[in-house]
Design a protein around this motif. Structure first.
Motif, PDB file in Angstrom:
ATOM      1  N   ALA A 291       0.974  -1.266   0.073  1.00  6.82           N
ATOM      2  CA  ALA A 291       0.189   0.084  -0.054  1.00  6.82           C
ATOM      3  C   ALA A 291       0.854   1.081   0.129  1.00  6.82           C
ATOM      4  O   ALA A 291       0.546   2.183  -0.688  1.00  6.82           O
ATOM      5  N   TYR A 292       2.078   1.177   0.804  1.00  9.67           N
ATOM      6  CA  TYR A 292       2.925   2.399   0.654  1.00  9.67           C
ATOM      7  C   TYR A 292       3.413   2.635  -0.480  1.00  9.67           C
ATOM      8  O   TYR A 292       3.365   3.678  -1.166  1.00  9.67           O
ATOM      9  N   ALA A 293       3.915   1.565  -1.251  1.00  7.70           N
ATOM     10  CA  ALA A 293       4.519   1.731  -2.406  1.00  7.70           C
ATOM     11  C   ALA A 293       3.437   2.142  -3.350  1.00  7.70           C
ATOM     12  O   ALA A 293       3.699   3.043  -4.636  1.00  7.70           O
ATOM     13  N   LYS A 294       2.106   1.647  -3.272  1.00  9.90           N
ATOM     14  CA  LYS A 294       1.182   2.203  -4.367  1.00  9.90           C
ATOM     15  C   LYS A 294       0.999   3.834  -4.062  1.00  9.90           C
ATOM     16  O   LYS A 294       0.694   4.458  -5.188  1.00  9.90           O
ATOM     17  N   ARG A 295       0.941   4.162  -2.822  1.00  7.76           N
ATOM     18  CA  ARG A 295       0.794   5.680  -2.528  1.00  7.76           C
ATOM     19  C   ARG A 295       1.958   6.538  -3.130  1.00  7.76           C
ATOM     20  O   ARG A 295       1.813   7.519  -3.529  1.00  7.76           O
ATOM     21  N   LEU A 296       3.047   5.675  -3.376  1.00 11.39           N
ATOM     22  CA  LEU A 296       4.290   6.283  -4.042  1.00 11.39           C
ATOM     23  C   LEU A 296       4.286   6.298  -5.604  1.00 11.39           C
ATOM     24  O   LEU A 296       5.378   6.684  -6.309  1.00 11.39           O
ATOM     25  N   LYS A 297       2.885   5.656  -5.812  1.00  4.56           N
ATOM     26  CA  LYS A 297       2.847   5.550  -7.619  1.00  4.56           C
ATOM     27  C   LYS A 297       3.872   4.632  -8.139  1.00  4.56           C
ATOM     28  O   LYS A 297       4.337   4.850  -9.432  1.00  4.56           O
ATOM     29  N   LEU A 298       4.275   3.251  -7.284  1.00  4.93           N
ATOM     30  CA  LEU A 298       5.165   2.661  -7.944  1.00  4.93           C
ATOM     31  C   LEU A 298       4.493   1.258  -8.459  1.00  4.93           C
ATOM     32  O   LEU A 298       3.523   0.970  -7.912  1.00  4.93           O
ATOM     33  N   GLU A 299       5.162   0.955  -9.450  1.00  2.00           N
ATOM     34  CA  GLU A 299       4.582  -0.587 -10.062  1.00  2.00           C
ATOM     35  C   GLU A 299       5.634  -1.679 -10.114  1.00  2.00           C
ATOM     36  O   GLU A 299       6.895  -0.990 -10.384  1.00  2.00           O
ATOM     37  N   TRP A 300       5.356  -2.774 -10.035  1.00  2.00           N
ATOM     38  CA  TRP A 300       6.115  -4.008  -9.900  1.00  2.00           C
ATOM     39  C   TRP A 300       5.797  -5.329 -10.485  1.00  2.00           C
ATOM     40  O   TRP A 300       4.406  -5.332 -10.507  1.00  2.00           O
ATOM     41  N   THR A 301       6.471  -6.099 -10.606  1.00  2.00           N
ATOM     42  CA  THR A 301       5.937  -7.405 -10.823  1.00  2.00           C
ATOM     43  C   THR A 301       6.785  -8.638 -10.177  1.00  2.00           C
ATOM     44  O   THR A 301       7.995  -8.343  -9.833  1.00  2.00           O
ATOM     45  N   PRO A 302       6.283  -9.739  -9.953  1.00  2.00           N
ATOM     46  CA  PRO A 302       6.958 -10.629  -9.235  1.00  2.00           C
ATOM     47  C   PRO A 302       8.321 -10.931  -9.949  1.00  2.00           C
ATOM     48  O   PRO A 302       8.276 -11.212 -11.112  1.00  2.00           O
ATOM     49  N   LEU A 303       9.331 -11.481  -9.008  1.00  2.00           N
ATOM     50  CA  LEU A 303      10.574 -11.978  -9.671  1.00  2.00           C
ATOM     51  C   LEU A 303      10.903 -13.267  -9.486  1.00  2.00           C
ATOM     52  O   LEU A 303      10.664 -13.745  -8.315  1.00  2.00           O
ATOM     53  N   PRO A 304      11.382 -14.209 -10.045  1.00  2.00           N
ATOM     54  CA  PRO A 304      11.624 -15.722  -9.886  1.00  2.00           C
ATOM     55  C   PRO A 304      12.935 -15.478  -8.903  1.00  2.00           C
ATOM     56  O   PRO A 304      13.597 -14.858  -8.898  1.00  2.00           O
ATOM     57  N   MET A 305      12.654 -16.319  -8.066  1.00  2.00           N
ATOM     58  CA  MET A 305      13.731 -16.540  -6.852  1.00  2.00           C
ATOM     59  C   MET A 305      14.882 -17.196  -7.469  1.00  2.00           C
ATOM     60  O   MET A 305      14.707 -18.368  -8.166  1.00  2.00           O
ATOM     61  N   LYS A 306      16.090 -16.883  -7.165  1.00  2.00           N
ATOM     62  CA  LYS A 306      17.324 -17.349  -7.908  1.00  2.00           C
ATOM     63  C   LYS A 306      18.513 -17.095  -6.739  1.00  2.00           C
ATOM     64  O   LYS A 306      18.820 -18.096  -6.037  1.00  2.00           O
ATOM     65  N   GLU A 307      19.206 -15.941  -6.734  1.00  2.00           N
ATOM     66  CA  GLU A 307      20.314 -15.896  -5.850  1.00  2.00           C
ATOM     67  C   GLU A 307      19.906 -15.889  -4.578  1.00  2.00           C
ATOM     68  O   GLU A 307      20.957 -16.209  -3.780  1.00  2.00           O
ATOM     69  N   CYS A 308      18.747 -15.660  -3.788  1.00  2.00           N
ATOM     70  CA  CYS A 308      18.616 -15.646  -2.542  1.00  2.00           C
ATOM     71  C   CYS A 308      18.772 -17.009  -2.015  1.00  2.00           C
ATOM     72  O   CYS A 308      18.701 -17.328  -0.923  1.00  2.00           O
ATOM     73  N   GLY A 309      18.244 -18.297  -2.964  1.00  2.00           N
ATOM     74  CA  GLY A 309      18.549 -19.393  -2.439  1.00  2.00           C
ATOM     75  C   GLY A 309      17.233 -20.069  -1.870  1.00  2.00           C
ATOM     76  O   GLY A 309      17.211 -21.280  -1.768  1.00  2.00           O
ATOM     77  N   TYR A 310      16.052 -19.377  -2.305  1.00  2.00           N
ATOM     78  CA  TYR A 310      14.765 -19.968  -1.847  1.00  2.00           C
ATOM     79  C   TYR A 310      14.230 -20.397  -3.151  1.00  2.00           C
ATOM     80  O   TYR A 310      14.449 -19.867  -4.192  1.00  2.00           O
ATOM     81  N   ARG A 311      13.288 -21.050  -2.998  1.00  2.00           N
ATOM     82  CA  ARG A 311      12.363 -21.776  -4.197  1.00  2.00           C
ATOM     83  C   ARG A 311      10.958 -21.770  -3.621  1.00  2.00           C
ATOM     84  O   ARG A 311      10.883 -22.095  -2.406  1.00  2.00           O
ATOM     85  N   LYS A 312      10.075 -21.582  -4.407  1.00  2.00           N
ATOM     86  CA  LYS A 312       8.687 -22.101  -3.910  1.00  2.00           C
ATOM     87  C   LYS A 312       8.029 -23.123  -4.935  1.00  2.00           C
ATOM     88  O   LYS A 312       8.251 -22.935  -6.186  1.00  2.00           O
ATOM     89  N   LEU A 313       7.557 -24.018  -4.324  1.00  2.00           N
ATOM     90  CA  LEU A 313       6.823 -25.411  -4.965  1.00  2.00           C
ATOM     91  C   LEU A 313       5.294 -25.290  -4.551  1.00  2.00           C
ATOM     92  O   LEU A 313       5.152 -25.449  -3.440  1.00  2.00           O
ATOM     93  N   CYS A 314       4.505 -25.165  -5.610  1.00  2.00           N
ATOM     94  CA  CYS A 314       3.267 -25.311  -5.273  1.00  2.00           C
ATOM     95  C   CYS A 314       2.389 -26.056  -5.793  1.00  2.00           C
ATOM     96  O   CYS A 314       2.736 -26.431  -7.053  1.00  2.00           O
ATOM     97  N   SER A 315       1.151 -26.419  -5.489  1.00  2.00           N
ATOM     98  CA  SER A 315       0.091 -27.272  -6.236  1.00  2.00           C
ATOM     99  C   SER A 315      -1.151 -26.635  -5.607  1.00  2.00           C
ATOM    100  O   SER A 315      -1.331 -25.580  -5.039  1.00  2.00           O
ATOM    101  N   THR A 316      -2.242 -27.403  -6.113  1.00  2.00           N
ATOM    102  CA  THR A 316      -3.620 -26.899  -5.422  1.00  2.00           C
ATOM    103  C   THR A 316      -3.860 -26.470  -4.222  1.00  2.00           C
ATOM    104  O   THR A 316      -4.141 -25.548  -3.726  1.00  2.00           O
TER     105      THR A 316
END
Length: 518
Positions: A291-316
């Motif tokens: 909400a703070y970022a949107k008040r500052l009129k910022l836009e973004w999209t999700p980034l694939p996790m790589k260098e951080c060492g974390y990964r997300k695995l999902c199913s239904t």
């Protein structure tokens, strides 16, 4: 602590850290009163601070106490640091009169306030004072304004001489954030040039290409993102220096990266995994940051996790975040744990397998346990940690990870953290079944233990050598020598431990278990 532990700890430090460790032990810059005029600044609404003050009573880290002085460490050094941050100046319901009383008291007591003159509290408190003054400017008389500005500027001069190069990491970044905001407030060219250079260097190094903060703590990621949003907020609405608009674009670029990472690691309920030193109730929530970022009129999209060492695995119905990364802040692993191949798992948005979290920064047996391998959902060999954690915030020899395969539904990696063998682990999600395969290569019959830490509301209904049944899911086990339930605790907030159950699976070389809904 052995000489070998010390060697492996110092081995990773930067030369600059060692030099400043020596300098700050031999010389402490004095606090000298100076005079300077500040200019209140425009800014859009930021994120409200947690309520922590009620008259003379303060509550930090879920511990309450009446005010006994700024150097009160009876509830730990972190509690005393929070007292000196003065976040409560910005809490909802804080009157100008009450806030002014506390600032006056702080200035009056400052000569004897050792903790308040540490650089980290100066940095966080300075931003709070600048916001309070900017928002309440019409209520402040000239006498108070001069007194507060003179003290505030003097504190910033001291901060500029005590920048935390001996620690680096998030501490140095916080110093840079605050000095940058002070430069705008005081129209101080020297502060501006110094802080701009620091921010350019530190953000470039500390924000990984995938947008994660390199200390790999979701909590600190949110804290540092909040402060970066503050910098952009102040700088966008208060142009004071030549070329400032160009630098704002750089700040914006890093904010967008951090927001992109947050969108990738966050759970469906907008909370974050509690990896490494992370707890709820400290950082702003993901919803507040968006909400703070949107008040500052910022836009973004999700980034694939790589260098951080974390990964997300999902199913239904399943959602898992796994850790297959190395220590990326190699010279500042104070908030890192011996948690290689750890994971958290949620079923229908509810926690099932959880990190045990952190409850304290005090150098206690509990702190040591919470950083250990056995406190995480991974494997110990010979009852050893995969990386050597000690001294509350120290790390010596550490595991080196190599990712072997990495796809949308499966990731496999290995590490060498255990002497004489390699631990391989494969995470897979298929058709709402979460599978973990462990293989210990080179093990000479040393006992291996796989730990599974359940959320506090999980009940173990039945257990055998091949199956664990709970009230939320079942676990099919293959390759276990024995399976045991032990009583444990998890902590999602500081100083709050909740009873829980942990599964301890003893095996030799190979182990497989599958988690699926009951």
């Amino acid at each position: 602590m052995s000489i070998f532990s010390l060697f492996h700890t110092i081995h990773y430090l930067k030369i600059k850290q060692i030099i400043f460790q020596i300098i700050y032990r031999l010389y402490i810059p004095p606090f000298i009163q100076r005079c300077q005029v500040g200019v209140s600044m425009l800014l859009t609404d930021d994120i409200s601070k947690y309520t922590c003050n009620n008259d003379m009573c303060f509550t930090f880290l879920n511990l309450s106490s009446d005010f006994k002085g700024w150097n009160d460490i009876s509830k730990g050094m972190l509690w005393a640091y929070n007292l000196n941050y003065m976040d409560w100046l910005l809490q909802e319901g804080m009157s100008y009169e009450k806030g002014a009383e506390w600032i006056d008291r702080f200035i009056s007591d400052l000569p004897g306030n050792r903790i308040g003159l540490d650089p980290y509290p100066i940095a966080l408190r300075g931003i709070n004072w600048i916001k309070f003054i900017s928002w309440r400017r019409e209520s402040i008389d000239e006498r108070h304004l001069k007194q507060w500005n003179d003290s505030l500027y003097s504190q910033y001069v001291l901060l500029s001489k005590k920048l935390e190069y001996h620690l680096m990491g998030n501490h140095l970044l916080e110093d840079a954030y605050s000095l940058f905001i002070a430069a705008l407030y005081f129209k101080d060219d020297k502060f501006y040039r110094k802080s701009k250079k620091m921010l350019w260097q530190e953000l470039k190094e500390q924000i990984l290409p995938d947008g994660a903060h390199y200390e790999q703590s979701p909590m600190y990621h949110c804290i540092l993102l909040d402060r970066l949003l503050d910098c952009y907020n102040f700088s966008s609405y208060n142009i004071r220096f030549v070329g400032q608009e160009t630098f704002n674009e750089y700040l914006k670029e890093k904010i967008v990266l951090m927001l992109g990472h947050l969108d990738s690691i966050v759970w469906k309920d907008d909370t974050v995994p509690l990896f490494n030193d992370s707890a709820y109730g400290i950082a702003p929530t993901v919803s507040e940051l968006r909400a703070y970022a949107k008040r500052l009129k910022l836009e973004w999209t999700p980034l694939p996790m790589k260098e951080c060492g974390y990964r997300k695995l999902c199913s239904t119905h399943l959602e898992a975040v796994v850790d297959v990364g190395n220590i990326t802040a190699t010279y500042q692993p104070g908030h890192s744990h011996a948690d290689t191949f750890n994971y958290e798992l949620r079923i229908d948005c509810r926690p099932f397998v959880v990190d045990t979290g952190i409850s304290t920064y005090n150098k206690t047996a509990r702190r040591q346990y919470e950083r250990s391998t056995s406190a995480h959902n991974t494997v110990t060999v010979g009852n050893k940690d995969s990386s050597e954690v000690w001294g509350g915030f120290r790390m010596g020899k550490r595991a080196k990870v190599r990712v072997l395969s990495d796809t949308e539904n499966e990731i496999m990696a290995e590490h060498d953290g255990f002497k004489g063998c390699i631990h391989q682990r494969k995470f897979t999600i298929n058709d709402d079944v979460f599978t973990i395969n462990d293989k210990i290569v080179g093990n000479n019959m040393t006992e291996c233990i796989s730990y599974i830490h359940f959320a506090p509301d999980i009940e173990v209904l039945a257990i055998s050598s091949t199956e664990i049944r709970t009230n939320r899911a079942n676990i099919a086990v293959s390759g276990a020598n024995s399976i045991e339930i032990i009583n444990d605790f998890v902590s999602v907030e500081y100083n709050r431990l909740e009873p829980s159950k942990t599964i301890k699976i003893v095996f030799c070389r190979n182990l497989t278990y599958q988690i699926f809904q009951a």
